[in-house]
Design a protein around this motif. Sequence first.
Motif, short mmCIF file in Angstrom:
data_model
loop_
_atom_site.label_atom_id
_atom_site.label_comp_id
_atom_site.label_asym_id
_atom_site.label_seq_id
_atom_site.Cartn_x
_atom_site.Cartn_y
_atom_site.Cartn_z
N SER A 141 0.81 -1.21 0.00
CA SER A 141 0.00 0.00 0.00
C SER A 141 0.85 1.27 0.00
N ILE A 142 0.26 2.34 -0.55
CA ILE A 142 0.94 3.62 -0.57
C ILE A 142 0.05 4.68 0.07
N SER A 143 0.67 5.79 0.45
CA SER A 143 -0.05 6.93 1.01
C SER A 143 -0.39 7.93 -0.09
N ILE A 144 -1.18 8.94 0.26
CA ILE A 144 -1.45 10.02 -0.69
C ILE A 144 -0.14 10.72 -1.05
N ASP A 145 0.71 10.93 -0.07
CA ASP A 145 2.01 11.56 -0.34
C ASP A 145 2.83 10.72 -1.32
N ASP A 146 2.83 9.40 -1.14
CA ASP A 146 3.54 8.51 -2.06
C ASP A 146 2.98 8.64 -3.47
N LEU A 147 1.65 8.71 -3.55
CA LEU A 147 0.99 8.80 -4.86
C LEU A 147 1.37 10.09 -5.57
N VAL A 148 1.34 11.19 -4.83
CA VAL A 148 1.72 12.49 -5.41
C VAL A 148 3.18 12.48 -5.87
N CYS A 152 3.74 11.24 -9.39
CA CYS A 152 3.22 12.03 -10.51
C CYS A 152 4.37 12.64 -11.31
N GLU A 153 4.27 12.52 -12.63
CA GLU A 153 5.33 13.01 -13.51
C GLU A 153 5.09 14.44 -13.97
N ASP A 154 3.96 15.04 -13.59
CA ASP A 154 3.61 16.39 -14.02
C ASP A 154 3.34 17.25 -12.77
N PRO A 155 4.25 18.14 -12.42
CA PRO A 155 4.07 18.94 -11.19
C PRO A 155 2.90 19.93 -11.27
N ASN A 156 2.34 20.12 -12.46
CA ASN A 156 1.24 21.07 -12.62
C ASN A 156 -0.13 20.47 -12.34
N ILE A 157 -0.18 19.15 -12.16
CA ILE A 157 -1.46 18.52 -11.85
C ILE A 157 -1.85 18.85 -10.41
N PRO A 158 -3.08 19.29 -10.19
CA PRO A 158 -3.50 19.64 -8.83
C PRO A 158 -3.47 18.43 -7.89
N HIS A 159 -3.31 18.69 -6.63
CA HIS A 159 -3.34 17.66 -5.60
C HIS A 159 -4.67 16.90 -5.69
N PRO A 160 -4.67 15.59 -5.43
CA PRO A 160 -5.92 14.83 -5.58
C PRO A 160 -7.04 15.25 -4.65
N ILE A 161 -6.72 15.81 -3.50
CA ILE A 161 -7.76 16.22 -2.56
C ILE A 161 -7.90 17.74 -2.56
N ASN A 162 -9.07 18.20 -3.02
CA ASN A 162 -9.39 19.62 -3.02
C ASN A 162 -10.23 19.90 -1.77
N THR A 163 -9.62 20.56 -0.80
CA THR A 163 -10.30 20.74 0.49
C THR A 163 -11.44 21.75 0.44
N ALA A 198 -3.81 -4.21 -7.71
CA ALA A 198 -2.71 -3.80 -8.59
C ALA A 198 -2.33 -2.35 -8.40
N TYR A 199 -3.23 -1.54 -7.79
CA TYR A 199 -2.99 -0.10 -7.68
C TYR A 199 -2.67 0.35 -6.26
N SER A 200 -2.57 -0.58 -5.31
CA SER A 200 -2.05 -0.28 -3.97
C SER A 200 -2.89 0.68 -3.13
N LEU A 201 -4.17 0.83 -3.46
CA LEU A 201 -5.00 1.84 -2.79
C LEU A 201 -6.25 1.22 -2.18
N ALA A 202 -6.06 0.14 -1.41
CA ALA A 202 -7.20 -0.52 -0.78
C ALA A 202 -7.96 0.41 0.15
N GLY A 203 -7.27 1.37 0.74
CA GLY A 203 -7.89 2.24 1.73
C GLY A 203 -8.92 3.19 1.18
N ILE A 204 -8.95 3.42 -0.13
CA ILE A 204 -9.98 4.31 -0.66
C ILE A 204 -11.26 3.55 -1.01
N ARG A 205 -11.25 2.22 -0.93
CA ARG A 205 -12.44 1.41 -1.13
C ARG A 205 -13.16 1.80 -2.42
N LEU A 206 -12.48 1.64 -3.53
CA LEU A 206 -13.10 2.00 -4.80
C LEU A 206 -12.90 0.90 -5.83
N GLY A 207 -14.02 0.49 -6.43
CA GLY A 207 -14.00 -0.51 -7.48
C GLY A 207 -14.99 -0.13 -8.57
#
Length: 396
Positions: A32-39, A42-53, A236-245
């Motif tokens: 598993s990975i964290s949100i920080d690991d996921l960010v 990312c190969e494009d620094p211009n993509i916004p953070h996945p969580i928009n507060t 395969a995507y290491s993100l079990a914690g988001i519970r998405l299928g």
Amino acid sequence: MVKIEPFEVEQWMDEYETTPGVLNIAETCAASISIDDLVALCEDPNIPHPINTSTKLTYGAIRGSPALRERLASLYSARVSSPLSPENILITPGAIAANFLLLYTLIGPGDHVICVYPTYQQLYSVPESLGAEISLWKLKKEKNYIPDIEDLKPLIKENTKMIIINNPNNPTGSTIPKSVLTALVELARPKNLIILSDEVYRPLFHGISPMDADFPPSLLSLGYEHTLITGSMSKAYSLAGIRLGWVASRSSFLISAIASARDYTTIAVSQLDDAVASYALSPSVLHALLGRNIQLAKTNIALLASFISSNSSICSWLKPTGGTTALVQFKKKGELVDDVAFCKDLIEKTKVMFVPASKCFGEEFKGYVRIGFVCETAVLKEGLERLGKYVREELA
């Protein structure tokens, strides 16, 4: 009251995976990975953070956000003549919910369901609880755990409604070749049989090349309308914690029917989960994430192969070609171990955790354990070191 069998593998995991100090080599997710690991991937620094507060946390898009469904549709449309519409994808809280919803929607008393075996127990226990008759399409070790179409043919009956496969397979790690998938579709087509392909471990292939003529595509790519596939961000995507299928099909009718049933359950998935999944599947993140996990699988399976080779008088296997799991047989002085007692003793004495196959996948797998080998490499190394000491002392 609906009668349903205990979900053995999940109950085993629930009982033992929180044991203090446990080395969990039973987990089926790529590490598993964290949100920080996921960010960081990312190969494009211009993509916004996945969580928009600042986003208001409404129900969001009921069937899943357009961005997420478009990215999934793009994955399933690669190298096919007829692209998949995003409207033919329904986002769910994990693949386990996708499987349950589609079975709840489509299967009932009087139906006959054929399910590959061994596999994740949900795939045959849920339709049985709904009143369906179940036949098991058994995988054979001598055939490398690849399903044989000739074994399937006599299982089909007048009331057969659905055939269920799992590719890559849990627990064996085998993959169903393209030639077998094609033959399956051709067998199902004249009778309009629904095929459910649980593809939660796709596209984590580590023992077969995409250049191989028999490399297994998603069943959706074969163009059969009565196909349903389920997938998940967990394995395969290491993100079990988001519970998405998700569930996808070329049949709009099937997707609409499942969506209608879902109105009675979860309504929608969390906007936060949807946003993280959309980010992970974006072109700037996806390839790095999958590259990390495929390399992790290749590194770790080499370690496990070396361990089994070094202890060949005690353990044996058929080397997996995909997914995150391996089915490994253990013997003591030439006799199969009691895998349940073996796993319990192993946890008690070494804190190494496996899943006993006879309890969780069927009595015919006595002496086998399921190993989840795509954990952190350091965890696997430490686990195998402790296991090696244990088997030399207790089984040699």
